[in-house]
Scaffold this active site. Structure first.
Site, PDB file in Angstrom:
ATOM      1  N   GLU A 102       0.877  -1.186   0.000  1.00 55.49           N
ATOM      2  CA  GLU A 102       0.000   0.000   0.000  1.00 55.49           C
ATOM      3  C   GLU A 102       0.904   1.223   0.000  1.00 55.49           C
ATOM      4  OE1 GLU A 102      -3.235   0.215   0.011  1.00 55.49           O
ATOM      5  OE2 GLU A 102      -3.961  -1.741   0.665  1.00 55.49           O
ATOM      6  N   CYS A 156      -2.368   9.547   2.598  1.00 55.42           N
ATOM      7  CA  CYS A 156      -2.050   8.855   1.347  1.00 55.42           C
ATOM      8  C   CYS A 156      -3.145   9.066   0.318  1.00 55.42           C
ATOM      9  CB  CYS A 156      -1.813   7.370   1.596  1.00 55.42           C
ATOM     10  SG  CYS A 156      -3.182   6.545   2.404  1.00 55.42           S
TER      11      CYS A 156
HETATM   12  P1  NDP Z   1       8.427   4.848   4.357  1.00 60.28           P
HETATM   13  O1  NDP Z   1       8.361   4.116   3.088  1.00 60.28           O
HETATM   14  O2  NDP Z   1       9.582   5.728   4.611  1.00 60.28           O
HETATM   15  O3  NDP Z   1       8.365   3.855   5.597  1.00 60.28           O
HETATM   16  C1  NDP Z   1       7.295   2.941   5.781  1.00 60.28           C
HETATM   17  C2  NDP Z   1       7.729   1.870   6.765  1.00 60.28           C
HETATM   18  O4  NDP Z   1       8.733   1.047   6.163  1.00 60.28           O
HETATM   19  C3  NDP Z   1       8.349   2.424   8.047  1.00 60.28           C
HETATM   20  O5  NDP Z   1       7.960   1.613   9.134  1.00 60.28           O
HETATM   21  C4  NDP Z   1       9.823   2.283   7.757  1.00 60.28           C
HETATM   22  O6  NDP Z   1      10.615   2.251   8.907  1.00 60.28           O
HETATM   23  C5  NDP Z   1       9.862   0.959   7.037  1.00 60.28           C
HETATM   24  N1  NDP Z   1      11.061   0.726   6.239  1.00 60.28           N
HETATM   25  C6  NDP Z   1      11.993   1.621   5.807  1.00 60.28           C
HETATM   26  N2  NDP Z   1      12.948   0.989   5.075  1.00 60.28           N
HETATM   27  C7  NDP Z   1      12.623  -0.327   5.034  1.00 60.28           C
HETATM   28  C8  NDP Z   1      13.194  -1.485   4.412  1.00 60.28           C
HETATM   29  N3  NDP Z   1      14.291  -1.407   3.678  1.00 60.28           N
HETATM   30  N4  NDP Z   1      12.587  -2.674   4.584  1.00 60.28           N
HETATM   31  C9  NDP Z   1      11.433  -2.757   5.302  1.00 60.28           C
HETATM   32  N5  NDP Z   1      10.857  -1.696   5.913  1.00 60.28           N
HETATM   33  C10 NDP Z   1      11.432  -0.493   5.781  1.00 60.28           C
HETATM   34  O7  NDP Z   1       7.043   5.672   4.439  1.00 60.28           O
HETATM   35  P2  NDP Z   1       6.603   6.721   5.522  1.00 60.28           P
HETATM   36  O8  NDP Z   1       6.644   6.146   6.891  1.00 60.28           O
HETATM   37  O9  NDP Z   1       7.322   7.988   5.242  1.00 60.28           O
HETATM   38  O10 NDP Z   1       5.056   6.898   5.158  1.00 60.28           O
HETATM   39  C11 NDP Z   1       4.599   7.796   4.219  1.00 60.28           C
HETATM   40  C12 NDP Z   1       4.238   7.089   2.929  1.00 60.28           C
HETATM   41  O11 NDP Z   1       3.257   6.111   3.190  1.00 60.28           O
HETATM   42  C13 NDP Z   1       3.607   8.010   1.909  1.00 60.28           C
HETATM   43  O12 NDP Z   1       4.109   7.747   0.633  1.00 60.28           O
HETATM   44  C14 NDP Z   1       2.133   7.654   1.975  1.00 60.28           C
HETATM   45  O13 NDP Z   1       1.429   7.977   0.815  1.00 60.28           O
HETATM   46  C15 NDP Z   1       2.193   6.199   2.242  1.00 60.28           C
HETATM   47  N6  NDP Z   1       0.942   5.721   2.827  1.00 60.28           N
HETATM   48  C16 NDP Z   1       0.156   4.874   2.090  1.00 60.28           C
HETATM   49  C17 NDP Z   1      -1.052   4.451   2.589  1.00 60.28           C
HETATM   50  C18 NDP Z   1      -1.886   3.474   1.842  1.00 60.28           C
HETATM   51  O14 NDP Z   1      -2.699   2.815   2.469  1.00 60.28           O
HETATM   52  N7  NDP Z   1      -1.748   3.319   0.545  1.00 60.28           N
HETATM   53  C19 NDP Z   1      -1.544   4.902   3.897  1.00 60.28           C
HETATM   54  C20 NDP Z   1      -0.638   5.754   4.588  1.00 60.28           C
HETATM   55  C21 NDP Z   1       0.565   6.147   4.042  1.00 60.28           C
HETATM   56  P3  NDP Z   1      11.254   3.612   9.470  1.00 60.28           P
HETATM   57  O15 NDP Z   1      10.122   4.583   9.640  1.00 60.28           O
HETATM   58  O16 NDP Z   1      11.836   3.181  10.732  1.00 60.28           O
HETATM   59  O17 NDP Z   1      12.247   4.060   8.418  1.00 60.28           O
END
Ligand code: NDP
Length: 493
Positions: free
Chosen positions: A241, A275
């Site tokens: 997502e 999002c």
């Molecule tokens: P990120 O992609 O930066 O992070 C998402 C999660 O992935 C965090 O828990 C992060 O950890 C973790 N992560 C980071 N690197 C890795 C890796 N290599 N392997 C596995 N996990 C990893 O997104 P954001 O937290 O900045 O969220 C914002 C984004 O989410 C926006 O693009 C938004 O549109 C999207 N979003 C989509 C939704 C949907 O339902 N379609 C709903 C809500 C948001 P850490 O934070 O510790 O780096």
């Protein structure tokens, strides 16, 4: 420390984005810790699955009651870690609780054994399909709706009979821990829902951990691709997502007051960090002036900050992206009708509305994730649809039209459309939520969301042997001739 003592695990601090104050300290779970959590989850999953659908439903509804009782406490943790207004945090919890209720009450009906007609050729069989849990689901969540978004996976995965290991964003670990603590109350501390905290590497370790049945990832498209690549190593299935660049189309016959209200809420609430929020509006020429005036009047009345309509940018780095998009839109000839470059005052960004922005500006092509609304005029609905679809993303959309809302919705390349509303689809538990293209694939919520966390198992039970077997070396040429004749008669015309 003596020679026999293990070193203390590394920790990190979670901060209040409004003030920079430390609001919590959490362990950085490394590969070994993540693997241990998944191993514990695997045995908890057997217990949880073994309870059966009825008992699980009872426990999930008990969890629902705990969440209701602790709603204000949990909302407080959300406020501390995201800076959003308390009522926005409450709304997030209310919606999550409603989804949990739906998932608990519908799991058995959706996933329980159902009969399937065996067909003429296999009329001697009783056919059925049932949906079995994967075992352990790894849920990786973002920070913008730290309860609602991951609960779209967690509640449905638990209802389907799985255990969950949840890795919250490094910005909102306290919310994850608080959620899991409430669940532990109803299962006497059994590790059915665990939280692992840390940075991206902790999430990556979860993707690699042996015993993970599926990863449900919500976050950016770039990280989604990394998650998929890691999961490809072990053929672990993924639900992805990701972000969006959601359009709103305002038709000539739209209720302009309602459309303006929805555009401003959809674009600015939660500081635009949604999002499926509204990032671009395509309004028909005939009503563009009137609509824009209404948007301006509403957006001008909003303030970011303490006691304001919305809080800070939760992630400091996002401020630079918003600034870049505002500057690019203005440099390319867009006209700011609310705010402008000066609206970006970290950690807050005041509302910005820019009209007539070229379609190749980064403010139109990239996810802004901030309180910036682009409003562009279009000659007709066809052009509005064309521009709406001219993006790699395809998460949600909204359409304001009295006569043609659903027809226009059907022409949009995206996973969800709100007609004469905004983001309404997310609050309806029975509707699937998810996107296409760069917005990802797979679905949370609804029946599809329950099936996402279970694998179908088909069973064909022979009720009586066929007098003339066809899947046996004892079959005869005459049997095959009769069979082909039957198929010709039935399907040959
Ligand atoms: P990120 O992609 O930066 O992070 C998402 C999660 O992935 C965090 O828990 C992060 O950890 C973790 N992560 C980071 N690197 C890795 C890796 N290599 N392997 C596995 N996990 C990893 O997104 P954001 O937290 O900045 O969220 C914002 C984004 O989410 C926006 O693009 C938004 O549109 C999207 N979003 C989509 C939704 C949907 O339902 N379609 C709903 C809500 C948001 P850490 O934070 O510790 O780096």
């Amino acid at each position: 420390m003596t020679a026999t003592e293990a070193p203390a695990p590394a920790t990190f601090e979670s901060l209040d984005p409004r003030t920079g104050d430390v609001v919590g300290t959490h362990p950085v779970h490394d590969e070994a810790a993540v693997r241990a959590a998944v191993a514990r989850a695997a045995s908890a999953a057997q217990w949880w699955d073994g309870l059966g659908a009825d008992e699980r439903r009872g426990l999930l509804l008990a969890w629902r009651a705990v969440l209701v009782r602790k709603l204000d406490d949990l909302a407080g943790v959300v406020v501390e870690e995201t800076g959003k207004p308390i009522d926005d945090a409450r709304l997030e919890l209310v919606l999550a609780i409603d989804h949990l209720d739906w998932a608990a009450k519908h799991a058995e009906k959706v996933l329980g054994r159902r009969k399937v007609a065996p067909g003429l050729l296999m009329g001697n069989q009783a056919a059925s399909v049932t949906y079995r849990p994967y075992g352990v689901i790894g849920v990786i969540g973002p920070w913008n709706y730290p309860v609602f978004t991951p609960m779209g996976s967690i509640a449905y995965a638990l209802a389907a009979g799985n255990a969950v290991v949840f890795k919250p964003s490094e910005l909102t670990p306290g919310v994850g821990v608080a959620l899991a603590d409430t669940f532990a109350e109803i299962v006497d501390g059994r590790p059915v829902l665990q939280v692992v905290t840390g940075f991206g590497e902790t999430g990556a370790a979860l993707c690699r951990a042996p015993g993970i049945g599926k990863i449900a990832f919500t976050g950016s498209t770039a990280t989604g691709k990394r998650v998929m690549a890691a999961c490809a190593e072990s053929l672990t299935p993924v639900l992805v997502e990701c972000g969006g660049k959601d359009p709103m189309i305002v038709d000539a016959d739209a209720d302009l007051d309602a459309a303006a209200d929805a555009a401003v809420w959809g674009g600015m609430s939660n500081a635009g960090q949604t999002c499926a929020g509204v990032e671009r509006v395509y309004v028909l020429d005939a009503v563009a002036e009137e609509f824009t005036a209404k948007v301006v009047a509403k957006a001008r009345g909003l303030r970011a900050g303490s006691g304001g309509a919305y809080g800070p940018m939760t992630m400091a780095g996002q401020v630079d992206i918003v600034r870049r998009h505002v500057e690019d839109a203005l440099a390319r000839g867009g006209r700011a009708v609310v705010g402008g470059a000066e609206s970006v005052q970290p950690p807050f960004v005041e509302p910005v509305v820019i009209v007539d922005v070229p379609e190749d500006s980064s403010a139109v092509t990239e996810e802004t994730f901030g309180p910036l609304l682009v409003v562009n005029r279009v000659p007709d609905v066809d052009e509005a649809v064309r521009r709406s679809n001219a993006t790699a993303y395809g998460l949600g959309a909204s359409v304001f039209s009295r006569a043609r809302g659903e027809e226009i919705a059907g022409r949009l390349r995206c996973g969800m459309v709100a007609v004469n509303g905004v983001i309404s689809f997310a609050g309806i538990p029975g509707l699937p939520f998810g996107g296409v293209g760069d917005s990802g694939f797979g679905r949370i919520h609804g029946e599809d969301g329950l099936r996402e966390f279970a694998r179908p198992q088909a069973v064909a039970r022979q009720r009586f042997p066929l007098p003339v077997p066809v899947t046996s070396f004892s079959r005869t040429a005459a049997t095959m001739k009769a069979l082909v004749g039957l198929v010709r008669a039935r399907h040959g015309r």
